[in-house]
Scaffold this motif. Structure first.
Motif, PDB file in Angstrom:
ATOM      1  N   MET A   1       0.847  -1.177   0.000  1.00 21.42           N
ATOM      2  CA  MET A   1       0.000   0.000   0.000  1.00 21.42           C
ATOM      3  C   MET A   1       0.890   1.238   0.000  1.00 21.42           C
ATOM      4  N   GLN A   2       0.757   2.050  -1.009  1.00 22.06           N
ATOM      5  CA  GLN A   2       1.612   3.229  -1.160  1.00 22.06           C
ATOM      6  C   GLN A   2       0.917   4.454  -0.575  1.00 22.06           C
ATOM      7  N   ILE A   3       1.580   5.094   0.373  1.00 15.52           N
ATOM      8  CA  ILE A   3       1.049   6.296   1.002  1.00 15.52           C
ATOM      9  C   ILE A   3       1.796   7.513   0.456  1.00 15.52           C
ATOM     10  N   VAL A   4       1.054   8.483  -0.057  1.00 18.33           N
ATOM     11  CA  VAL A   4       1.673   9.683  -0.618  1.00 18.33           C
ATOM     12  C   VAL A   4       1.030  10.916   0.009  1.00 18.33           C
ATOM     13  N   ARG A   5       1.636  12.063  -0.240  1.00 18.84           N
ATOM     14  CA  ARG A   5       1.065  13.339   0.203  1.00 18.84           C
ATOM     15  C   ARG A   5       0.483  14.053  -1.005  1.00 18.84           C
ATOM     16  N   ASP A   6      -0.728  14.561  -0.870  1.00 21.03           N
ATOM     17  CA  ASP A   6      -1.316  15.297  -1.979  1.00 21.03           C
ATOM     18  C   ASP A   6      -0.804  16.738  -1.977  1.00 21.03           C
ATOM     19  N   PHE A   7      -1.330  17.562  -2.881  1.00 22.80           N
ATOM     20  CA  PHE A   7      -0.797  18.915  -3.039  1.00 22.80           C
ATOM     21  C   PHE A   7      -1.076  19.799  -1.831  1.00 22.80           C
ATOM     22  N   GLU A   8      -1.955  19.366  -0.930  1.00 24.92           N
ATOM     23  CA  GLU A   8      -2.228  20.115   0.291  1.00 24.92           C
ATOM     24  C   GLU A   8      -1.478  19.541   1.488  1.00 24.92           C
ATOM     25  N   GLY A   9      -0.647  18.508   1.220  1.00 25.34           N
ATOM     26  CA  GLY A   9       0.108  17.889   2.301  1.00 25.34           C
ATOM     27  C   GLY A   9      -0.668  16.862   3.083  1.00 25.34           C
ATOM     28  N   MET A  10      -1.844  16.494   2.607  1.00 26.65           N
ATOM     29  CA  MET A  10      -2.671  15.499   3.300  1.00 26.65           C
ATOM     30  C   MET A  10      -2.275  14.093   2.867  1.00 26.65           C
ATOM     31  N   ILE A  11      -2.419  13.133   3.782  1.00 25.12           N
ATOM     32  CA  ILE A  11      -2.131  11.741   3.459  1.00 25.12           C
ATOM     33  C   ILE A  11      -3.130  11.232   2.432  1.00 25.12           C
TER      34      ILE A  11
END
Length: 220
Positions: free
Chosen positions: A1-11
């Motif tokens: 499961m890949q966890i990334v940050r979106d453009f607002e810094g949210m998980i």
């Protein structure tokens, strides 16, 4: 499961969100060295696991069975508040794709298509009640991989690319000039670049044939 940050810094969970039952024992990979607290990560995973429904998979099956046994007499439709919450989750799911969209680059069209198929994957994983559902999910995942390859600008270190059939993929992505130069460049960076372009061209051409053979099977 890949966890990334979106453009607002949210998980954000990369790919299709999984139902709660699928989260147990999963390995979590972060896109950078910044780690979230266990509580924060758990909250976001649970948030995404309810993108399609608030019920667990077992409860979903029981309600469907009751619905059919009582000849469609029972009412198990979610209340308006929960329906609104699901709509908010769907908007949040799409916000990163929309925020990073571009009107001057066709690659973003592939990103939107991939995002839509990933949404479909999550739905099939959640319900898991259709004939050949797991087969279709597997093919959807393969399609998403083709979409990623067709829009991929990353390196291909350690990846073999067959150049013997390169002439079949000459076009807008892999040009005649690239074909004439492939395997002849003295600069290693140029060699890698042409192989990467060829790989993208192959994925792009295979993608549409794959969709032609499979897309109309992916329905409820």
């Amino acid at each position: 499961m890949q966890i990334v940050r979106d453009f607002e810094g949210m998980i954000h969970v990369a790919g299709a969100p999984d139902p709660i039952e699928w989260l147990v024992g999963r390995e979590v990979i972060f896109d950078d060295t910044e780690k979230s607290t266990v509580a924060e990560l758990a909250a976001h995973l649970l948030y995404w696991s309810t993108l399609y429904d608030f019920k667990t998979q077992t409860r979903y099956h029981k309600d469907c069975q009751k619905y059919f046994e009582e000849e469609f007499a029972c009412d198990y439709v979610e209340n308006p508040g929960k329906d609104l919450s699901l709509k908010r989750k769907a908007c949040y799911y799409w916000k990163d794709a929309i925020a990073n969209d571009s009107a001057i680059d066709w690659i973003y069209i592939l990103d939107i298509l991939r995002k839509r198929i990933e949404y479909h994957i999550g739905y099939h994983r959640y319900t898991d009640r259709f004939t050949n559902s797991r087969l279709y999910v597997s093919r959807m995942e393969l399609c998403c991989r083709l979409l990623e390859l067709a829009s991929d600008n990353d390196g291909i270190e350690g990846i073999y690319v067959n150049i013997h059939n390169a002439s079949r993929y000459i076009g807008r992505i892999f040009s005649q000039y690239d074909f004439d130069k492939i395997g002849k460049d003295k600069d290693d960076n140029l060699k890698v670049l042409r192989l990467s372009v060829l790989r993208r061209a192959k994925a792009y051409k295979i993608l549409w044939k794959f969709l032609d053979h499979n897309l109309t099977y992916w329905w409820d």
